[in-house]
Design a protein around this motif. Structure first.
Motif, PDB file in Angstrom:
ATOM      1  N   ARG A 295       3.282   9.704   9.129  1.00  0.00           N
ATOM      2  CA  ARG A 295       3.904   9.025   7.979  1.00  0.00           C
ATOM      3  C   ARG A 295       3.089   9.250   6.707  1.00  0.00           C
ATOM      4  O   ARG A 295       3.649   9.462   5.635  1.00  0.00           O
ATOM      5  N   LEU A 296       1.780   9.226   6.810  1.00  0.00           N
ATOM      6  CA  LEU A 296       0.933   9.456   5.638  1.00  0.00           C
ATOM      7  C   LEU A 296       1.145  10.851   5.064  1.00  0.00           C
ATOM      8  O   LEU A 296       1.287  11.014   3.848  1.00  0.00           O
TER       9      LEU A 296
ATOM     10  N   LEU B 101      -4.276   2.613   3.934  1.00  0.00           N
ATOM     11  CA  LEU B 101      -3.182   2.658   4.915  1.00  0.00           C
ATOM     12  C   LEU B 101      -3.683   3.131   6.273  1.00  0.00           C
ATOM     13  O   LEU B 101      -3.286   2.598   7.314  1.00  0.00           O
ATOM     14  N   LYS B 102      -4.545   4.115   6.283  1.00  0.00           N
ATOM     15  CA  LYS B 102      -5.127   4.596   7.541  1.00  0.00           C
ATOM     16  C   LYS B 102      -5.890   3.459   8.222  1.00  0.00           C
ATOM     17  O   LYS B 102      -5.772   3.253   9.432  1.00  0.00           O
TER      18      LYS B 102
ATOM     19  N   GLU C 263       0.827  -1.214   0.000  1.00  0.00           N
ATOM     20  CA  GLU C 263       0.000   0.000   0.000  1.00  0.00           C
ATOM     21  C   GLU C 263       0.861   1.264   0.000  1.00  0.00           C
ATOM     22  O   GLU C 263       0.492   2.258  -0.621  1.00  0.00           O
ATOM     23  N   ILE C 264       1.997   1.239   0.672  1.00  0.00           N
ATOM     24  CA  ILE C 264       2.917   2.389   0.633  1.00  0.00           C
ATOM     25  C   ILE C 264       3.394   2.595  -0.800  1.00  0.00           C
ATOM     26  O   ILE C 264       3.458   3.730  -1.289  1.00  0.00           O
TER      27      ILE C 264
ATOM     28  N   MET D 122      -7.761   6.482  -2.328  1.00  0.00           N
ATOM     29  CA  MET D 122      -7.962   5.071  -2.002  1.00  0.00           C
ATOM     30  C   MET D 122      -6.847   4.525  -1.116  1.00  0.00           C
ATOM     31  O   MET D 122      -7.106   3.921  -0.068  1.00  0.00           O
ATOM     32  N   HIS D 123      -5.612   4.723  -1.529  1.00  0.00           N
ATOM     33  CA  HIS D 123      -4.502   4.106  -0.807  1.00  0.00           C
ATOM     34  C   HIS D 123      -4.212   4.796   0.522  1.00  0.00           C
ATOM     35  O   HIS D 123      -3.789   4.146   1.478  1.00  0.00           O
TER      36      HIS D 123
END
Length: 150
Positions: A67-68, A58-59, A35-36, A53-54
């Motif tokens: 980090r996001l 990730l959340k 996902e990253i 979406m990604h």
């Protein structure tokens, strides 16, 4: 409004792409790392639908806001470990090709953390994300509506 809707897409097109997705997800790579890769590729390509979406995926996986929000400037932050940094370096290079082969430095950095088989999966994950980005940029699906699986 989308240029091309789900109803306009040829039967089987998304299903075949999802088969590749399943192949990648069944590899030894962590789902979070995949996902990253997807989020970073989408950022590099400016794909709002895929970034939405990604980010949400990730959340949902428990990724931190720090980090996001810092992924777009990952090189300047201490928030990513060395194997993630190697993958991000490779993701950036493979997403924005400059007509030269991927450098030995970038490839060897990956070899420090991943097997050749895993590097194959990483390469496919980056390539697949680029494919999805190009489709969404063409189809113009509306960002913001995606819901992460619960």
């Amino acid at each position: 409004m989308a240029r091309i809707t789900y109803n306009d897409i040829p039967n089987g097109m998304f299903e075949h792409l999802r088969t590749i997705e399943d192949f990648i997800l069944n590899s030894s790579l962590s789902k979070q790392l995949i996902e990253i890769i997807r989020l970073r590729t989408s950022q590099k390509n400016g794909c709002a639908y895929c970034v939405d979406m990604h980010h949400k995926e990730l959340k949902h996986m428990g990724e931190t806001d720090l980090r996001l929000s810092s992924l777009c400037v990952w090189e300047e932050t201490p928030y990513f470990n060395e194997n993630e940094r190697a993958v991000l370096h490779f993701t950036d290079a493979l997403t924005k090709l400059d007509r030269r082969p991927i450098s030995d430095h970038i490839y060897n950095e990956l070899l420090s953390f991943f097997t050749k088989e895993e590097i194959c999966y990483i390469t496919l994950a980056i390539s697949q994300s680029n494919t999805w980005n190009r489709l969404m940029k063409t189809f113009e699906f509306t960002p913001g509506n995606y819901k992460a699986n619960e």
